[in-house]
Design a protein around this motif. Structure first.
Motif, short mmCIF file in Angstrom:
data_model
loop_
_atom_site.label_atom_id
_atom_site.label_comp_id
_atom_site.label_asym_id
_atom_site.label_seq_id
_atom_site.Cartn_x
_atom_site.Cartn_y
_atom_site.Cartn_z
N GLY A 579 0.81 -1.21 0.00
CA GLY A 579 0.00 0.00 0.00
C GLY A 579 0.85 1.26 0.00
O GLY A 579 0.56 2.22 -0.73
N ALA A 589 -5.84 3.43 -6.36
CA ALA A 589 -6.72 2.25 -6.33
C ALA A 589 -5.98 1.03 -5.76
O ALA A 589 -6.53 0.29 -4.94
CB ALA A 589 -7.25 1.94 -7.73
N ALA A 590 -4.74 0.84 -6.19
CA ALA A 590 -3.96 -0.30 -5.67
C ALA A 590 -3.69 -0.13 -4.19
O ALA A 590 -3.75 -1.10 -3.41
CB ALA A 590 -2.65 -0.42 -6.44
N SER A 593 -6.77 -1.04 -2.19
CA SER A 593 -7.00 -2.48 -2.17
C SER A 593 -6.10 -3.17 -1.15
O SER A 593 -6.55 -4.04 -0.40
CB SER A 593 -6.74 -3.06 -3.57
OG SER A 593 -6.80 -4.46 -3.54
N ARG A 594 -4.85 -2.80 -1.07
CA ARG A 594 -3.92 -3.45 -0.15
C ARG A 594 -4.19 -3.06 1.29
O ARG A 594 -4.11 -3.90 2.19
CB ARG A 594 -2.48 -3.12 -0.55
CG ARG A 594 -2.10 -3.58 -1.94
CD ARG A 594 -2.45 -5.06 -2.15
NE ARG A 594 -1.47 -5.93 -1.51
CZ ARG A 594 -1.74 -7.17 -1.11
NH1 ARG A 594 -2.96 -7.66 -1.23
NH2 ARG A 594 -0.80 -7.91 -0.55
N ASP A 596 -7.06 -2.23 2.41
CA ASP A 596 -8.31 -2.91 2.74
C ASP A 596 -8.04 -4.34 3.19
O ASP A 596 -8.67 -4.85 4.13
CB ASP A 596 -9.23 -2.91 1.52
CG ASP A 596 -10.57 -3.55 1.81
OD1 ASP A 596 -10.72 -4.76 1.54
OD2 ASP A 596 -11.48 -2.85 2.33
N ALA A 597 -7.08 -5.01 2.56
CA ALA A 597 -6.71 -6.36 2.96
C ALA A 597 -6.11 -6.39 4.36
O ALA A 597 -6.38 -7.31 5.15
CB ALA A 597 -5.72 -6.96 1.95
#
Length: 790
Positions: A579, A589-590, A593-594, A596-597
């Motif tokens: 992230g 966006a990437a 996503s990371r 969020d994980a």
């Protein structure tokens, strides 16, 4: 000194660092006459006589009952300890290799096992507090045990099932009532749903039966009086169907090892006796109310409609019981059948009350008991595990806090969507907590009860903060924010927290000696690491990301990332640094996503939510970003970057007052307090396409400036910004209150006074300036000065 409570721990500061209890006395415990007979004939565990009297711990006025204080919940001491530590977590002993080996995930979820970040969950200290102490829980008043007896001890027809094939038995047909005993028409197994004991029966020559309390999956539960020990109330549990071999095996298993279980949050087993060919377990009477009873009482009071427990209370109830699971799991015991029925609030304490389904994790032959809707899906094939227990806790949380219809049918192994319930919508962290605990693959759940409890605490702090009472605590996996630039509140990903070093890593000491901050110097020093460990690779990856952001070349950072992924691909910290790398490369966006994980793996942590706020804000999603920033800054005001981010996003959405409120969240003791107050002034003064300046905001800004404690030049700069805006408003036909000039002035002011004040502000700024900047400020002062006759 070693703990002597069948526990591998060590006594430190008067308490065991594993089970959290006071040291056991070294004398041989006295046995009751009945337990002595059992020991000789059935190899039953020895049952100790429990001390009584007043608790002698400092600050506690409780009474010792059945070996524990009814107020602080701890074992008695001969003499009150001096300087007894307050409630503080203890670091547990390292687990065996089979228990602490790295997990492999089955669905691509992140692993959170990082060794040194684990902390114990046992309670220590002399003061008794409920769970985390964050929520006020009213004690359950003690009632007369005799008043809890069943008036008509009978198993309802709807709950009569064959113990062997699980088909309905004993059901009515037409006008003929169902049989309470007989044989299953499907498999021929006999059944008997009538209690075997009645009032007045004396079991084992010691326990006089008062009547039936309840019936459950493993048998009838009776209330009795112990004729040999102060006529104390006890509970006896027998078999629902004495001819059922599995039920008999479960009872014998309890006799074999459960008498050794000793924890304040677990019902105590006193004895095991036989009567007319049937076995009975004698245990502590726990007067109180089960979580199931609480739900039923709330439903009845709500006219028959479901009324779930308040989220903060439900979390606090289960946080209180989590040390009991840690205790069992440390001893290789799995509870198996946890649900709202099996935990009771007694006084100001929660207790597990039904140990009938407890099995040893290595016992491959034991009968496994569970309840549909709570039992983990892998139980039938893989058997019980720590992960399956954590699954039941997650399901219990879901049932306690929502109107979870279909949890034993449609959703017996899944959760409804987050939008299904308001509590999930309001507290996304809670939904993520339940989601991780109940994932289909056991390796995707929490590592152990200590980790789950820590994340539950983090979620509870967010819930409590949303009610207006922040009670922050330091994270055990992240540092605080790394904010260094106190002259600007612009978003900088470098200010985000960073994962804490795993202190069990072989290179932890070496890494602690690296105090330089320049990434190139850090990389040079890392070449001399004693060995390339996980933590060394992480530090190198962070340094490469910092260099990439400085020079705009990301090849080396990507290579460092791939080297780490090849060895530790499921480590949640890889996702965190992914992230950061994405933020440095402006791939919003990437990054989202990371992060969020990471949040999915650590639902109670604030750091991933702060990072998601950064990513959303930088992507232009100010409303979404504001939601994350709001939770973080409200829960822990020490995250000043969250307050600044919230202010920026609110201002972008036209909420000038909300922006000021966000800046005001920064505590006066913070090093970022001054810059936050400057930000509040500018939020009030500066024009914005959405949030236009009004004269009231100018007066509010002047009042803030009066209270600011910053350098004179910066104070003058803020006054100049305010007065420039006031002058513009005057030209637009607005009346300007005299308060914008400072002091306690009333009424309105005119352009002349505003210009004189603006001139003074520019000249004050010029005194601290040099060169061309000084000339520029003097020119501005001259231009601002009103024309006067000489």
């Amino acid at each position: 000194m070693k703990c002597q409570r069948n526990c591998p721990g060590t006594i430190e500061d008067g308490y065991c660092d594993t089970c959290g209890l006071a040291p056991a006395k070294t004398e041989q415990p006295a046995k009751t006459e009945q337990s002595a007979q059992i020991a000789q004939t059935a190899s039953a565990p020895q049952i100790a006589q429990k001390p009584t009297g007043k608790c002698r711990r400092d600050g506690c006025d409780g009474t010792i009952e059945d070996g524990y204080c009814d107020t602080c919940g701890l074992a008695p001491v001969d003499k009150a300890p001096q300087n007894t530590p307050k409630s503080q977590p203890q670091v547990p002993k390292q687990r065996t290799e089979t228990q602490s080996s790295s997990r492999t995930t089955g669905t691509g979820a992140l692993s959170t096992r990082t060794g040194g970040s684990r902390r114990g969950s046992g309670r220590t200290g002399s003061s008794r507090r409920f769970g985390s102490g964050l929520v006020e829980i009213a004690p359950i008043a003690k009632v007369d045990p005799a008043s809890t007896l069943m008036a008509n001890p009978e198993v309802p027809e709807s709950k009569r099932y064959c113990a062997k094939c699980n088909n309905p038995v004993g059901r009515s047909r037409g006008d003929r009532p169902g049989r309470t005993s007989g044989f299953c028409p499907h498999c021929g197994e006999s059944f008997n749903f009538t209690p075997k004991l009645v009032k007045g029966d004396v079991v084992g020559g010691q326990y006089e039966v008062a009547g039936a309390l309840a019936h459950g999956g493993l048998g009838w539960v009776y209330l009795a009086v112990d004729l040999n020990v102060s006529r104390r109330w006890v509970v006896m549990k027998g078999l629902l169907n004495s001819s059922d071999e599995d039920a008999l095996a479960a009872a014998l298993a309890e006799q074999r090892f459960l008498a050794e279980v000793e924890h304040p949050n677990i019902v105590k087993i006193y004895n095991f006796v036989e009567h007319d060919g049937a076995g009975y377990i004698v245990m502590e009477y726990v007067g109180g109310k089960s979580l199931k009873d609480m739900l039923k009482q709330r439903r009845d009071a709500n006219g028959g409609d479901a009324d779930p427990l308040p989220l903060d209370q439900a979390l606090e109830f289960l946080i209180e019981i989590m040390p009991a699971f840690a205790y069992l799991h440390e001893r290789g015991l799995i509870f198996c059948d946890f649900k709202p029925d099996n935990v009771i609030q007694s006084g100001d304490q929660m207790k597990l009350i039904d140990l009938g389904g407890v099995v040893h994790i290595d016992d491959q032959e034991a009968a496994i008991y569970g309840t549909v809707g709570f039992q983990a899906p892998e139980m039938a094939t893989d058997g019980p595990s720590i992960a399956s227990d954590l699954y039941t806790i997650g399901r219990t949380l879901a049932v306690l806090t929502t109107d979870f219809r279909g949890y034993q049918s449609t959703f017996k192994e899944t959760l409804p969507d987050r939008d299904s319930f308001e509590v999930y919508q309001q507290h996304e962290a809670f939904y993520r907590l339940v989601d991780r605990a109940t994932r289909p693959h056991p390796d995707d759940r929490f590592v152990d009860s200590a980790e789950m409890q820590e994340q539950m605490l983090g979620v509870l702090r967010q819930v409590v903060a949303a009610q207006g009472a922040p009670k922050p605590a330091a994270s055990k996996v992240f540092t605080g924010e790394l904010r260094t630039d106190l002259k600007s509140d612009a978003p900088r990903w470098q200010d985000l927290p960073t994962p804490l070093i795993d202190l069990t890593d072989p290179a932890a000491g070496f890494l602690a000696s690296i105090t330089v901050t320049d990434p190139a110097e850090v990389l040079a020093l890392l070449k001399h690491a004693p060995q390339e460990t996980t933590e060394v690779r992480l530090r190198a990856m962070r340094a490469e990301i910092d260099l990439a952001a400085r020079h705009g070349f990301f090849g080396d950072a990507q290579q460092a990332r791939e080297r780490f992924a090849a060895v530790d691909g499921q480590d949640w910290r890889l996702a965190w640094y992914d992230g950061l790398l994405a933020l440095a490369n402006q791939d919003w966006a990437a990054a989202l996503s990371r992060f969020d994980a990471v949040w999915a793996a650590l639902p109670g942590e604030l750091a991933p939510q702060l990072a998601m706020g950064f990513a959303e804000e930088l992507a232009g999603q100010h409303k979404t970003a504001a939601g994350y920033y709001d939770v973080v800054s409200r829960t822990d005001p020490a995250y000043t970057t969250a307050a600044a981010g919230l202010a920026r996003c609110r201002l972008a959405n036209g909420d000038r007052a909300g922006a000021v409120e966000a800046y005001q969240r920064v505590p006066g003791t913070s090093s970022a307090y001054a810059i936050s107050q400057v930000g509040a002034v500018r939020a009030l003064v500066r024009a914005h396409p959405v949030a236009q300046v009004d004269v009231k905001s100018l007066a509010d800004a002047a009042a803030l400036i009066e209270r600011l404690e910053v350098e004179r030049a910066q104070l003058a700069e803020l006054r100049a910004e305010l007065l420039e805006q006031a002058l513009t408003s005057l030209r637009g036909g607005f009346k300007i209150p005299a308060a914008v000039l400072g002091g306690a002035k009333t009424g309105d002011t005119g352009e002349k006074d505003v210009r004189f004040a603006l001139e003074d502000a520019y000249r004050e700024m010029a005194r601290a300036a040099h060169g061309s900047d000084k000339i520029r400020l003097v020119d501005l002062a001259n231009a601002a000065r009103p024309r006067t006759r000489t």
